[in-house]
Design a protein around this motif. Sequence first.
Motif, short mmCIF file in Angstrom:
data_model
loop_
_atom_site.label_atom_id
_atom_site.label_comp_id
_atom_site.label_asym_id
_atom_site.label_seq_id
_atom_site.Cartn_x
_atom_site.Cartn_y
_atom_site.Cartn_z
N LEU A 75 0.73 -1.19 -0.05
CA LEU A 75 0.10 -0.06 -0.04
C LEU A 75 0.85 1.45 -0.01
CD1 LEU A 75 -2.83 0.72 -0.09
CD2 LEU A 75 -3.12 0.79 2.41
N THR A 76 1.73 1.33 0.60
CA THR A 76 2.70 2.38 0.76
C THR A 76 3.48 2.48 -0.66
OG1 THR A 76 3.57 1.96 3.10
CG2 THR A 76 4.90 3.14 1.97
N GLN A 77 3.88 1.35 -1.16
CA GLN A 77 4.45 1.45 -2.55
C GLN A 77 3.40 2.15 -3.84
OE1 GLN A 77 5.44 -2.51 -3.65
NE2 GLN A 77 7.26 -2.60 -2.17
N VAL A 78 2.25 1.63 -3.39
CA VAL A 78 1.12 2.50 -4.42
C VAL A 78 1.13 4.03 -4.02
CG1 VAL A 78 -1.40 2.48 -4.91
CG2 VAL A 78 -0.23 0.19 -4.58
N GLN A 79 1.04 4.37 -2.72
CA GLN A 79 1.01 5.48 -2.54
C GLN A 79 2.19 6.44 -3.03
OE1 GLN A 79 -1.47 7.64 -1.08
NE2 GLN A 79 -0.13 9.19 -1.78
N ASP A 80 3.34 5.85 -3.08
CA ASP A 80 4.63 6.67 -3.37
C ASP A 80 4.53 6.51 -4.88
OD1 ASP A 80 5.54 6.75 -0.97
OD2 ASP A 80 6.75 4.86 -1.05
N ALA A 81 3.99 5.66 -5.59
CA ALA A 81 3.82 5.56 -6.90
C ALA A 81 2.81 6.73 -7.54
CB ALA A 81 3.52 4.37 -7.52
N VAL A 82 1.64 6.71 -6.78
CA VAL A 82 0.82 7.83 -7.07
C VAL A 82 1.36 9.00 -6.90
CG1 VAL A 82 -1.33 9.05 -6.46
CG2 VAL A 82 -1.17 6.34 -6.62
N GLN A 97 1.15 2.11 -15.52
CA GLN A 97 0.97 0.76 -15.51
C GLN A 97 1.56 0.30 -14.40
OE1 GLN A 97 3.29 -0.02 -19.40
NE2 GLN A 97 1.43 -0.07 -20.54
N GLN A 98 2.72 0.89 -13.77
CA GLN A 98 3.26 0.25 -12.64
C GLN A 98 2.26 0.44 -11.41
OE1 GLN A 98 6.40 2.86 -11.07
NE2 GLN A 98 7.12 1.53 -9.33
N ILE A 99 1.59 1.30 -11.30
CA ILE A 99 0.52 1.74 -10.33
C ILE A 99 -0.57 0.44 -10.42
CG2 ILE A 99 -1.46 3.17 -9.40
CD1 ILE A 99 0.57 5.44 -10.13
N GLU A 100 -0.94 0.12 -11.77
CA GLU A 100 -1.90 -0.73 -12.11
C GLU A 100 -1.43 -2.08 -11.46
OE1 GLU A 100 -3.59 -1.35 -15.68
OE2 GLU A 100 -4.29 0.94 -15.68
N TYR A 101 -0.20 -2.37 -11.83
CA TYR A 101 0.37 -3.62 -11.39
C TYR A 101 0.36 -3.91 -9.65
CZ TYR A 101 3.77 -7.25 -10.15
OH TYR A 101 4.39 -8.44 -9.74
N LEU A 102 0.90 -2.79 -9.07
CA LEU A 102 1.05 -2.65 -7.51
C LEU A 102 -0.40 -2.78 -7.09
CD1 LEU A 102 3.43 0.35 -6.99
CD2 LEU A 102 3.87 -2.27 -6.39
N ILE A 103 -1.32 -2.38 -7.79
CA ILE A 103 -2.87 -2.42 -7.22
C ILE A 103 -3.38 -3.75 -7.57
CG2 ILE A 103 -5.32 -1.71 -7.65
CD1 ILE A 103 -4.28 1.02 -8.06
#
Length: 141
Positions: free
Chosen positions: A5-12, A80-86
Motif C-alpha cells: 500500500l505504501t508502494q502504491v501511494q509512493d507511485a501515485v 502501468q506500475q500503479i496498476e500492477y501494484l494495485i
Amino acid sequence: MGDRLTQVQDAVDQLAQQFVAALHFVKMRHDLETLGPKDKIRDLPKQDPQAPPSEVDSLPVDDFRAGLTELSRDLITKEQQIEYLISMLPGLQNSEKDQERAIKELEEDLKAAESQRREALKERDQILSELDQVIRSIRRP
C-alpha cells in the motif's frame, strides 16, 4: 522497501510529480503560434541579462515533440506500475471469508513456530547444562 500500500501511494505521488513536470515542460517550451486569425504574438523588448527569463523558451518542433513523447511514455509506464501494484494488493480477488481463513491458517502456523521455538530453547538449555557438567567434571592433570 515498504508494504504494498505504501508502494502504491509512493507511485501515485510520483505520477502527480510527473504530471506537474509535463505541464511545466509544455508551458515553458511550446512554440508561439496563433490559434485563430485574430490572434497576435506580442514582441517583447529585449531584456537586460539580469532580468528573469522570458515566459516561454520555445524548442524546435522536433525537440519539443521528442520531449512530449518521452514524457508521455514516462506517464504511461508509471500508470502501468500503479496498476500492477494495485493488482498485487491482497483482497481484490479474495472474499472476506477467504481472508479470515488465511488469517486463521497464519495464526496456526505462528503457534506451531512458537512451539518449535520453545522446544529449541528447552533443548538449548539442556545441552548447556550437560556441557556445564562435562566442563566441571574435567580435572587438571
